[in-house]
Structures are given as structure tokens and as C-alpha cells.
Scaffold this active site. Structure first.
Site, short mmCIF file in Angstrom:
data_model
loop_
_atom_site.label_atom_id
_atom_site.label_comp_id
_atom_site.label_asym_id
_atom_site.label_seq_id
_atom_site.Cartn_x
_atom_site.Cartn_y
_atom_site.Cartn_z
N GLY A 359 0.81 -1.20 0.00
CA GLY A 359 0.00 0.00 0.00
C GLY A 359 0.85 1.26 0.00
N LYS A 375 0.19 -2.90 11.32
CA LYS A 375 0.16 -1.84 10.31
C LYS A 375 0.76 -0.56 10.89
CE LYS A 375 -3.71 -1.80 7.83
NZ LYS A 375 -5.16 -1.83 7.45
N ASP A 409 -12.39 -4.26 12.98
CA ASP A 409 -11.96 -3.48 14.14
C ASP A 409 -10.43 -3.57 14.25
OD1 ASP A 409 -12.15 -1.90 16.36
OD2 ASP A 409 -12.82 -3.49 17.70
#
Length: 619
Positions: A359, A375, A409
């Protein structure tokens, strides 16, 4: 007065600071205030359900998420004031995290605070949550070098295995003795809702038939009576509220087998309560308690007892997720971290770069033996108008929003220390290159200053690449349904490429890339105007003005439907998503304040499948 040679000087008398027991009392009082407000929220949810105030329910759910951090800040401020001038603070008067090293006296003081706190929890009904609150406050006082079990509750001090409320956390009914129909009526009536039922005897009959029908299919041949002498119905004593629904959660014990179940309650347009659905089995309940949905509001005196009960129904689901789904996110974080440390101790594989397309915003890595991804926001983001603060706002927006079963979530952590030896060399090199501001290499440790952790899923683009035709058909239909439901919940995904969606264990398609999400009400969905001439139509540049929030659904097919198999399946189920009219109508409904229900169960689970409630509108 002090004499030094011939010189007299006056030294101030040392200020007696609070004793460790006083500090422990202060922190526990802060937690007790938080938990009292937490329980009041669940009690308010019952009133909101009874009155059908769905907008109020949404506001309450959002506000409750922020209660914990507010109480931690409040308690830390009180503690900071109480310690001013005491020996528990560093010599320059700053809090103990002003420098890494504590003096010998400070070390003894903070260790004593923890010991005194343990003593205060002897008869407490929420000891595990109080320990987590203690950690949260202490982490605002102490340097990360002291984030270990001498000062914090890295390991729990109070066992909660057999802890229960003064009034037992679940009720028991015996259908063989009084009849299944009567037991079900009493089970529902005992919740004491202050609103009339449409027809409770009728609904109880439908519920009994549905239960017996499903039991008949699961019992072995020659098993004897459908309801044996050991038959019990055990239900938790509080309703589980979320959005426009309330749920009875329990287990049926029959012939030595435990059957997890939930009964969904809904208000009909006349304001009466109906039993809407029977969910039976671990998969049905796993969907109800999915990490892709909003947190429940449940009144619990002893959350450990409720979680232990739920864990018996959902053995695959970690207790960290169960606490989180009950609205106790910080306790979920604590348990997740303990589970994670335990897994690291008992595994040898290395953290490595996550598979899939890289990404532009996040650097993502994983531990192959652990079902989560990590992340980190890149230092340099190759997107206009995107920075760290914007990305963090988007993730907080998802945290506060109803995720309607279509957004994963996340757990957010800071100052996470991991063993350097467990990092693959190529991952460590990538972290140094892409997120140098978020990592600190300290000897044999890598400290991550900020990270999001999510459930690992199969990226949809990889799933579609290898799926058979029937599985691809289901996944594409799920993908379009996810987009529709997000839009109806006032979320425009922004980047709808398949790599930003994942597939869960039960085949549900979920969105998990949040840096470009926006509210539907902020977007302007337009049709592409006719080209003024042939040259304009062939040009690579648009012949029409494009505003910052303009979206042209007619362009979606060009980016999304290059694979012929995917294109055919998408057009069969979701062709209207390629035209602006659907999006404009959806945006208009959202702008009117309409709240639409997304059932966490299939239509075939419903007792009244023909009576789907209409969307609600703001008063």
C-alpha cells in the site's frame, strides 16, 4: 536551620507525599467511577431500546468508547497533583517519565503502589479491568523501561475463573419440568422490558418449533426423547443491546450436549417487541459477535463471569475479542498483548512483510504463526493531502462508527517492544526505510512507537484469483453487498480496489483500508456529461470540471471489472452500483437521517421472515 561552618542556611522541610496505599486508593476510585458510568450506559441502552430512540443509541455507543480515556486522563491529572512535591517524583519536579531512571526510593514506592492495589482488589467484582486501568494510569507516569510486571500488571494478580456477581450472572430454566413453551415465555419475561410484546405466547411457540426442528436435525438416531431429563436453558441475566436490536444469549444443555444460542428481539412499527430470530450454533454466534460489528451495551456487575460464559459458547474466539465486543476494549487490548507475549515465547518464526500488494499509506507485516497483521503509517505518504494525523483520524472514525459487519476493528498500541531476533532482515530493512520515525532499535529490542493490529484475512484480490466459479460468484456478490451496506451506513470506501477488502473464515467480505474513507454525505455523485466533440472523448484528460469530492460511478467498471469472470458476476448482482442514480438516492436517504438495519443473521433464521422492519427516519 543548618550550620555549615560559620554560615547558617534554611532548608525547607521535606514534603510528605501520599503513601503508596493512598495512590492505590486514588487509582481504584478512578476506575470505579469509570465502571459506574460504563454500567449506566448499558442501563441507558435498555431505556433507549424501549423507547425506540435509535439515534440516541448510536450517540451513546460513540460516547461510551471515549469514556475510558477520559477517566484515565482525569485520574492521571489527579495523581499528578497529589504527587506534586513528593519523593515519588524526579528531582526536577517532572513526573517519573521525565527520565528513564527511577531512584531507589521511587522504585520502592511504585512497586509498593502495585502491591497495595492488589490488596484492594480482594473482593472487587471487576479486578481484571481495574488492573488494566492501573496499567493505563501508570503508563502515563512511568517511563517505558518500567513497563514490566514489577510495576504493571503484565500478568494478572487476581484470578477470575470462578468469580461471579452477587446475583448469579445467568439464570436457569427446566423445560422438561414446566414445558418448553412456558419456559421460553418466562425466560423472555424475566428481562423486564418496560414495553409491550406484540404476541409473546405466539413468538414463544415459533421459537420452540424452530429450536426443536434444529435439535431434531442434530440429534443422532435412536437418541430417545428430544428433550431429555438433563435439559436446561441457561441465559445470561442481561440483554445485549446494539443498534436497533436486543439479544438474549444463552446455551441449551440436552443429552450431554451444549447448544449455544441467541434470540434476537426487535421493535415492530407499532412499537411492540417481537422475537425476531433464533441463532443456534457457534457459527451463528460468531457472526453475532464478529470483530466487524459495533460493540454491545451490556449491564455486567462481573464481566469475567459473562466472558467465561461466552467463551464456553465460542471456544474459537479469544477472550480478548469477547471483552472487546462487550465494550471493554482496553481489557481486550490487555488480554491480546498477554496472549501475544505468550505466543512469542512459544514460537520461533519471524515477523515478515505481509503478502499482497504493497500500500501507499501503510507498511504491513505479520507473524505467519499468528492470525493478525501489524500496520504502521509510513513516514512519507505518496497521496495528496494525506498525513499521519489524517490517517489516525480515519481509523478513529471507524472505531466510533457502526461497522455494520463490513469493517474490521483494530487495536491501537504504542511503545511496543519486540525481540529484534524475530524480525526477518528484509522486514527490518523495510521498516528502517519506510517508517524510521516509528521504530527505535535498542540493543536486542525493536520498539514500535505506534501500530494498528487487525485480524488477518485473505485479501480479496488473491481470493478471486484462485477461486472456483461458484466461490467467485459468492465473493463478488459479497463484495457488492459490502459496498452497499457501508454506503447505507454513511461510509464511502474511497478506494474500492479488491486489495483493500478481505475474506473472513465464514466467507464474508470485509473492508480494511481506511485512509480514504469519507462520509457519504460529503460526496457528490455525478454522471459523466456528454463529450463536446470526438477529440475530447478520445483525450486522456477529462473534458469536465472535477471537484475534490466528486465521484463518477460510471468509471468504476474501468478500474474494477477487468477480469471477465468478475465482470459477469458483478453485473448479475450489482450493475446499479455503476450508475450515479443508486449512489445519489442512497446519499439522500442518509442525509435524511434514516437508520437502516443490517441483520447479523440470515433470513432463514428469522421467526417472521415476511415482517422485515422498514428503515427508521429521524424524528
Amino acid at each position: 536551620m543548618i550550620y555549615s561552618g560559620d554560615v547558617q542556611r534554611i532548608e525547607p522541610a521535606p514534603v510528605a507525599g501520599p503513601a503508596p496505599l493512598d495512590v492505590a486508593h486514588l487509582i481504584l476510585a478512578g476506575f470505579d467511577r469509570h465502571y459506574a458510568l460504563f454500567r449506566y450506559s448499558a442501563q441507558r441502552a435498555k431505556s433507549l431500546f424501549e423507547s425506540g430512540d435509535w439515534h440516541g443509541m448510536q450517540r451513546l455507543s460513540r460516547e461510551r468508547i471515549e469514556y475510558y480515556d477520559m477517566r484515565v486522563r482525569e485520574c492521571a491529572t489527579q495523581l499528578d497533583s497529589a504527587l506534586r512535591g513528593s519523593d515519588a517524583r524526579t528531582a526536577d519536579g517532572s513526573r517519573a517519565n521525565g527520565s528513564a531512571a527511577l531512584s531507589e526510593a521511587q522504585t520502592a514506592f511504585w512497586q509498593a503502589v502495585k502491591q497495595e492495589f492488589v490488596g484492594l482488589l480482594a473482593d472487587h467484582r471487576q479486578p481484571e479491568c481495574a488492573e488494566t486501568f492501573f496499567n493505563s494510569v501508570s503508563c502515563r507516569i512511568l517511563h517505558r523501561d518500567y513497563f514490566h510486571n514489577d510495576f504493571l500488571f503484565v500478568r494478572p494478580a487476581i484470578a477470575t475463573d470462578y468469580l461471579d456477581s452477587r446475583i448469579p450472572s445467568y439464570r436457569v430454566y427446566y423445560p422438561v419440568a414446566e414445558g418448553l413453551h412456558k419456559s421460553l415465555i418466562r425466560m423472555v419475561a424475566d428481562f423486564g422490558l418496560a414495553v409491550p410484546y406484540a404476541d409473546l405466547p405466539r413468538d414463544a411457540r415459533l421459537l420452540a418449533r424452530a429450536a426443536v426442528r434444529q435439535l431434531r436435525g442434530q440429534l443422532p438416531r435412536h437418541a430417545g426423547p428430544r428433550l431429555a431429563s438433563d435439559c436446561q436453558i441457561q441465559v445470561l441475566g442481561s440483554l445485549f443491546f446494539r443498534n436497533t436490536g436486543a439479544y438474549i444469549v444463552g446455551r441449551l444443555i440436552n443429552q450431554g450436549t451444549v447448544y449455544p444460542f441467541a434470540v434476537a428481539l426487535r421493535r415492530n412499527p407499532a412499537g411492540q417487541v417481537c422475537l425476531d430470530a433464533l441463532l443456534l450454533g457457534a457459527d451463528d454466534l460468531s457472526t453475532l459477535f464478529s470483530f466487524t460489528r459495533a460493540y454491545f451495551l451490556v449491564d455486567m456487575e462481573t464481566p469475567a463471569a459473562v466472558v467465561n460464559f461466552l467463551a464456553s459458547l465460542l471456544p474459537r474466539k479469544p477472550k480478548a475479542e469477547l471483552y472487546t465486543m462487550l465494550g471493554l476494549q482496553k481489557q481486550g487490548k490487555t488480554l491480546f498483548y498477554r496472549d501475544f507475549l505468550h505466543h512469542l515465547t512459544h514460537s520461533r518464526d519471524a515477523f515478515d512483510i505481509a503478502p499482497g500488494i504493497r500500500g501507499m499509506v501503510m507498511c504491513v507485516f505479520t507473524l505467519p504463526s499468528y492470525p493478525y497483521v501489524f500496520k504502521l503509517i509510513k513516514d512519507r505518504i505518496d497521496k495528496d493531502g494525506m498525513d499521519h494525523a489524517t490517517v489516525r483520524r480515519k481509523y478513529q472514525m471507524v472505531k466510533l462508527h457502526d461497522r455494520v459487519g463490513r469493517m474490521a476493528d483494530t487495536w491501537e498500541y504504542s511503545q511496543v517492544a519486540l525481540p529484534r531476533s524475530r524480525f526477518a532482515p528484509r522486514l527490518l530493512e523495510e521498516l528502517r526505510r519506510l517508517v524510521p520515525s516509528l521504530i527505535e532499535e535498542n540493543g536486542d529490542t525493536v520498539v514500535i512507537r505506534h501500530v494498528y493490529i487487525e485480524r488477518r484475512m485473505m485479501p480479496l484480490n488473491l481470493y478471486l484469483r484462485h477461486a472456483s466459479d461458484p466461490l467467485l460468484e459468492v465473493a463478488v456478490r459479497e463484495y457488492g453487498d459490502a459496498i452497499r451496506q457501508l454506503a447505507t451506513a454513511n461510509i464511502f470506501p474511497g478506494d474500492m480496489l479488491y486489495k483493500n477488502f478481505g475474506v473472513t473464515r465464514l466467507g464474508r467480505v470485509v473492508f480494511y483500508d481506511y485512509d480514504e474513507i469519507q462520509r457519504m454525505t460529503e460526496m457528490n455523485f455525478r454522471a459523466i456529461p456528454p463529450a463536446p466533440n470526438e477529440e475530447a472523448e478520445l483525450s486522456s484528460e477529462p473534458w469536465y470540471a472535477v471537484g475534490p469530492n466528486d465521484v463518477f460511478p460510471e468509471e468504476f467498471g474501468r478500474f474494477l471489472l477487468g477480469d471477465p469472470r468478475v465482470r459477469q458476476a458483478f453485473l448479475r448482482h450489482h450493475a446499479d452500483l455503476l450508475a450515479p442514480q443508486w449512489w445519489q438516492a442512497c446519499r439522500a436517504r442518509v442525509a435524511q437521517g434514516r437508520i437502516e438495519e443490517f441483520f447479523p443473521y440470515d433470513t432463514d433464521r428469522r421467526l417472521h421472515p415476511q415482517a422485515a422492519p422498514p428503515p427508521r427516519t429521524a424524528a
